[in-house]
Scaffold this motif. Structure first.
Motif, PDB file in Angstrom:
ATOM      1  N   LEU A  16       0.821  -1.291   0.067  1.00 50.58           N
ATOM      2  CA  LEU A  16       0.036   0.119  -0.143  1.00 50.58           C
ATOM      3  C   LEU A  16       0.861   1.351  -0.103  1.00 50.58           C
ATOM      4  N   ASN A  17       0.924   1.999  -1.156  1.00 49.38           N
ATOM      5  CA  ASN A  17       1.875   3.063  -1.218  1.00 49.38           C
ATOM      6  C   ASN A  17       0.922   4.425  -1.402  1.00 49.38           C
ATOM      7  N   VAL A  18       1.026   5.299  -0.482  1.00 45.52           N
ATOM      8  CA  VAL A  18       0.323   6.505  -0.194  1.00 45.52           C
ATOM      9  C   VAL A  18       0.821   7.956  -0.267  1.00 45.52           C
ATOM     10  N   LEU A  19       0.358   8.826  -1.015  1.00 45.27           N
ATOM     11  CA  LEU A  19       0.609  10.167  -1.346  1.00 45.27           C
ATOM     12  C   LEU A  19      -0.203  10.737  -0.316  1.00 45.27           C
ATOM     13  N   VAL A  20       0.363  11.751   0.286  1.00 43.29           N
ATOM     14  CA  VAL A  20      -0.319  12.796   1.191  1.00 43.29           C
ATOM     15  C   VAL A  20       0.250  14.109   0.697  1.00 43.29           C
ATOM     16  N   TRP A  21      -0.576  15.044   0.435  1.00 41.57           N
ATOM     17  CA  TRP A  21      -0.074  16.317  -0.155  1.00 41.57           C
ATOM     18  C   TRP A  21      -1.275  17.421  -0.128  1.00 41.57           C
ATOM     19  N   ASN A  22      -0.936  18.682   0.387  1.00 42.49           N
ATOM     20  CA  ASN A  22      -1.620  19.768   0.344  1.00 42.49           C
ATOM     21  C   ASN A  22      -1.287  20.620  -0.924  1.00 42.49           C
ATOM     22  N   ILE A  23      -2.170  20.289  -1.711  1.00 43.61           N
ATOM     23  CA  ILE A  23      -1.815  20.962  -3.364  1.00 43.61           C
ATOM     24  C   ILE A  23      -2.237  22.363  -3.444  1.00 43.61           C
ATOM     25  N   TYR A  24      -2.602  23.140  -2.602  1.00 43.00           N
ATOM     26  CA  TYR A  24      -2.608  24.580  -2.540  1.00 43.00           C
ATOM     27  C   TYR A  24      -3.744  24.861  -3.747  1.00 43.00           C
ATOM     28  N   LYS A  25      -4.780  24.376  -3.724  1.00 45.08           N
ATOM     29  CA  LYS A  25      -5.778  24.744  -4.640  1.00 45.08           C
ATOM     30  C   LYS A  25      -5.412  24.862  -5.998  1.00 45.08           C
ATOM     31  N   SER A  44       3.410  23.526  -4.638  1.00 47.64           N
ATOM     32  CA  SER A  44       2.497  23.709  -3.630  1.00 47.64           C
ATOM     33  C   SER A  44       3.406  24.608  -2.736  1.00 47.64           C
ATOM     34  N   ASP A  45       2.551  25.282  -1.650  1.00 50.67           N
ATOM     35  CA  ASP A  45       3.197  25.809  -0.502  1.00 50.67           C
ATOM     36  C   ASP A  45       3.643  24.504   0.462  1.00 50.67           C
ATOM     37  N   HIS A  46       3.098  23.423   0.072  1.00 53.02           N
ATOM     38  CA  HIS A  46       3.560  22.243   1.121  1.00 53.02           C
ATOM     39  C   HIS A  46       4.285  21.337   0.298  1.00 53.02           C
ATOM     40  N   ASN A  47       5.299  20.720   0.802  1.00 53.44           N
ATOM     41  CA  ASN A  47       5.783  19.471   0.181  1.00 53.44           C
ATOM     42  C   ASN A  47       5.103  18.318   0.537  1.00 53.44           C
ATOM     43  N   PRO A  48       5.224  17.338  -0.476  1.00 50.89           N
ATOM     44  CA  PRO A  48       4.437  16.150  -0.277  1.00 50.89           C
ATOM     45  C   PRO A  48       5.081  15.044   0.881  1.00 50.89           C
ATOM     46  N   ILE A  49       4.228  13.968   1.025  1.00 49.75           N
ATOM     47  CA  ILE A  49       4.740  12.949   1.804  1.00 49.75           C
ATOM     48  C   ILE A  49       4.339  11.616   1.037  1.00 49.75           C
ATOM     49  N   ASP A  88       2.593  18.807   8.190  1.00 49.01           N
ATOM     50  CA  ASP A  88       1.846  17.661   7.802  1.00 49.01           C
ATOM     51  C   ASP A  88       2.376  16.377   8.581  1.00 49.01           C
ATOM     52  N   HIS A  89       1.548  15.529   8.889  1.00 46.23           N
ATOM     53  CA  HIS A  89       1.976  14.509   9.535  1.00 46.23           C
ATOM     54  C   HIS A  89       1.079  12.980   9.050  1.00 46.23           C
ATOM     55  N   VAL A  90       1.824  11.806   9.126  1.00 44.64           N
ATOM     56  CA  VAL A  90       1.088  10.664   8.944  1.00 44.64           C
ATOM     57  C   VAL A  90       1.111   9.651  10.152  1.00 44.64           C
ATOM     58  N   PHE A  91       0.033   9.151  10.444  1.00 47.04           N
ATOM     59  CA  PHE A  91      -0.161   8.195  11.711  1.00 47.04           C
ATOM     60  C   PHE A  91      -0.455   7.003  11.022  1.00 47.04           C
ATOM     61  N   TYR A  92      -0.247   5.740  11.651  1.00 48.98           N
ATOM     62  CA  TYR A  92      -0.689   4.441  11.255  1.00 48.98           C
ATOM     63  C   TYR A  92      -1.050   3.520  12.484  1.00 48.98           C
ATOM     64  N   ARG A  93      -1.431   2.391  12.270  1.00 50.27           N
ATOM     65  CA  ARG A  93      -1.707   1.398  13.218  1.00 50.27           C
ATOM     66  C   ARG A  93      -1.848   0.010  12.258  1.00 50.27           C
ATOM     67  N   ASP A  94      -1.389  -1.111  12.987  1.00 51.72           N
ATOM     68  CA  ASP A  94      -1.569  -2.493  12.196  1.00 51.72           C
ATOM     69  C   ASP A  94      -1.158  -2.605  10.768  1.00 51.72           C
ATOM     70  N   LEU A  95      -0.140  -1.641  10.650  1.00 49.50           N
ATOM     71  CA  LEU A  95       0.412  -1.923   9.138  1.00 49.50           C
ATOM     72  C   LEU A  95       2.088  -1.869   9.350  1.00 49.50           C
ATOM     73  N   VAL A  96       2.886  -2.432   8.492  1.00 49.89           N
ATOM     74  CA  VAL A  96       4.170  -2.540   8.620  1.00 49.89           C
ATOM     75  C   VAL A  96       4.963  -1.215   7.714  1.00 49.89           C
ATOM     76  N   LEU A  97       5.530  -0.401   8.419  1.00 48.82           N
ATOM     77  CA  LEU A  97       6.039   0.727   7.709  1.00 48.82           C
ATOM     78  C   LEU A  97       7.194   0.170   6.813  1.00 48.82           C
ATOM     79  N   GLN A  98       7.422   0.524   5.530  1.00 44.42           N
ATOM     80  CA  GLN A  98       8.721   0.023   4.897  1.00 44.42           C
ATOM     81  C   GLN A  98       9.561   1.489   4.413  1.00 44.42           C
ATOM     82  N   LYS A  99       9.068   2.313   3.979  1.00 42.91           N
ATOM     83  CA  LYS A  99       9.795   3.565   3.763  1.00 42.91           C
ATOM     84  C   LYS A  99       8.778   4.802   3.665  1.00 42.91           C
ATOM     85  N   ALA A 100       9.387   6.058   4.221  1.00 40.52           N
ATOM     86  CA  ALA A 100       8.727   7.187   4.090  1.00 40.52           C
ATOM     87  C   ALA A 100       9.580   8.362   3.849  1.00 40.52           C
TER      88      ALA A 100
END
Length: 289
Positions: free
Chosen positions: A62-71, A269-274, A249-261
């Protein structure tokens, strides 16, 4: 200028501002979900449900992108988003403005979108947006009014089936920002945590938390401790910071195995992505019929 005109001037400015506000912004009575598929937008009430959702992960990854794209205010948002979603099964975007350009991009890339209609600006909806290749089981809208700006900030609670038979709960949040104190901030987080307390299985909580003060960080962490999540750690951490040096910006998780972030740098944008990669636990468990 006589006294009558001196009194009328500020009243006229206030009335002009109020009229302009109503022309530009439209606020729903409550947060609503719009479902976006094949270039079509289907509005609903507070929640959207599907009985035919397919697993969101790909063979346990499960690969996830988190990003404020500044409209999408920066000219290179399109090419940057195209690059960032490559290989992702889930994208959690904040400050998404459902312009024709974004709608066409979603269609061209065959995503399914779930957007919270926090408000409309010139009839264009704005709010957090989840992108996946199939529908969620459930998607519900949450909004909290910014007391200073009078516009809602949004959050989306969604659940997705997984290939190991579990259900993944995901919160995509754009937290209230301009407040005196933390009352509204606490209330927004508490509503989402209450929902998550009823969930059995993996959890991801991510987004733009506007955690620019120690008080806000404390409220955020105390609220999320109740659901037993762990904060992601980064190999490369260029998350956008406030002048206080605190990341927003933050990412929290439960009951998953974190591989890379990692949080790479972008000028789109005015925010960098995660970007975060997870692996499911117990992936050898077959999905029930």
């Amino acid at each position: 200028m006589n006294k009558k005109w001196l009194l009328a001037l500020p009243i006229g400015l206030v009335l002009t501002g109020m009229i302009g506000y109503r022309v530009v912004f439209t606020l729903p009575e409550q947060g609503q979900i719009s479902s976006i598929s094949q270039g079509n937008i289907a509005p609903s009430l507070q929640c959207y449900r599907s009985d035919s959702a397919k697993p969101v992960d790909l063979n346990g990854e499960l690969n996830v992108l988190v990003w404020n794209i500044y409209k999408q205010n920066r000219p290179n948002w399109h090419s940057s988003l195209q690059t960032l979603v490559k290989g992702k099964q889930l994208a959690l975007l904040q400050e998404a403005s459902m312009t024709p350009e974004l709608l066409h991009w979603i269609k061209d890339n065959q995503w399914f979108g779930s957007q919270v209609d926090a408000f409309k600006a010139f009839d264009t909806t704005a709010g957090v947006l989840n992108l996946s290749y199939d529908t969620p089981d459930l998607a519900c809208a949450y909004t909290e009014l910014e007391p200073w700006l009078g516009l809602p900030k949004s959050a989306l609670y969604a659940t997705y089936p997984l290939t190991n038979g579990q259900s993944l709960a995901v919160v995509n949040i754009h937290a209230v920002n301009f407040t005196y104190g933390t009352v509204e901030y606490q209330r927004q987080l508490d509503a989402l945590v209450t929902e998550l307390l009823n969930h059995q299985g993996p959890i991801i909580v991510a987004g733009d938390f506007n955690s620019w003060s120690d008080a806000r960080l404390s409220v955020m962490k105390q609220a999320l401790e109740k659901i037993g999540v762990t904060e992601v750690t980064y190999q490369v951490d260029n998350r956008t910071q406030f002048v206080t040096g605190l990341p927003l910006d933050h990412v929290f998780y439960r009951d998953l195995v974190l591989q890379k972030a990692e949080a790479p740098i972008t000028d789109a944008s005015d925010h960098n992505p995660i970007e975060v990669s997870f692996r499911l636990k117990n992936n050898d468990v077959e999905r029930p019929n």
